[in-house]
Design a protein around this motif. Structure first.
Motif: not given
Length: 257
Positions: A6-13, A28-41
């Motif tokens: 949970g190194r990114l718990k509570g963070k949004v990337a 994948r890494r950010f989500a595994a560490e607790g972040a919410k992730v907006m995948i943009a492409d």
């Protein structure tokens, strides 16, 4: 998964170029560490598939990083979807090989627009939401070509040097807002972007690997680990810095035998 859960718990990337390669590995890494992730492409099919794979912690937004309107929509969507925005990873980029004398203006401008202008627009777009959030971290993916030149990469090298410089300006301006800005400098990484730049041909990395201290090219997951550190509070006193992950490429000079 890292040892610190949970190194990114509570963070949004918001991660650009996140449908595949380094960007997908970071998502994948950010989500595994607790972040919410907006995948943009711009690659909607693969981006949506990755968001589906990651489930609730992720969503997908179409984003052409060279377009101001796309940035505004992606940032607004991120805040609407997840409530805030703490981390931006400016990862999207293109690679173009050609001799200087044969590089067309159109090809040069295309690389600059995506790599350099895209990073500028991204940083500018998150100043206000990150300020509202009380701070954040911007990770600008440059390259070892942002530290030294390489033949046949005049446009790419120019764009990556620019990212390195813009990072320092942004760090100086945004520090008082609690926004940290650092550049990440990967070496040769085994990604689809390299194959695409080679015309879709299978790339033989062995010749490159022999010139590196670690005797191998890197994996996208290894770059994601550095991005994770820079996105997390573990790097709370790091800003305006250059973080190199290149297998030792920049430890030598052109006279290496």
């Amino acid at each position: 998964m890292g040892t610190l859960e949970g190194r990114l718990k509570g963070k949004v990337a918001l991660i650009t170029g996140a449908a595949r390669g380094q960007g997908a590995a970071a998502a994948r890494r950010f989500a595994a560490e607790g972040a919410k992730v907006m995948i943009a492409d711009v690659n909607d099919a693969e981006g949506k598939a990755l968001a589906g794979e990651l489930g609730d912690p992720a969503a997908y937004a179409h984003l052409d990083v060279a377009e101001e309107d796309d940035w505004a929509q992606a940032v607004d969507r991120t805040v609407a979807e997840f409530g805030t925005l703490n981390v931006l990873v400016n990862n999207a980029g293109v690679l173009h090989f050609s001799p200087l004398g044969q590089t067309t203006l159109a090809d040069y401008e295309r690389v600059i627009r995506i790599n350099q202008v895209g990073a500028f627009l991204g940083m500018r777009s998150v100043v206000e939401p990150m300020s509202t959030a009380g701070g954040g971290s911007i990770v600008n993916v440059s390259s070892v070509e942002g530290l030294a030149g390489m033949p046949f990469l005049v446009a790419y090298t120019a764009s990556k040097f620019a990212i390195r410089g813009m990072t320092k300006v942004a760090a100086l301006e945004l520090g008082e807002r609690g926004i940290r800005v650092n550049s990440l400098h990967p070496g040769m990484i085994d990604t689809q972007m390299v194959s695409d730049a080679a015309g879709g041909a299978e790339v033989d990395f062995s010749r490159v690997a022999r010139r590196l201290a670690l005797q191998r090219v890197g994996r996208p997951e290894e770059i994601a680990d550095v991005a994770l550190f820079l996105a997390s509070d573990e790097s709370s006193y790091c800003t305006g810095g250059e973080f190199v992950a290149d297998g030792g490429a920049t430890a030598t000079h052109a006279l290496k035998l």
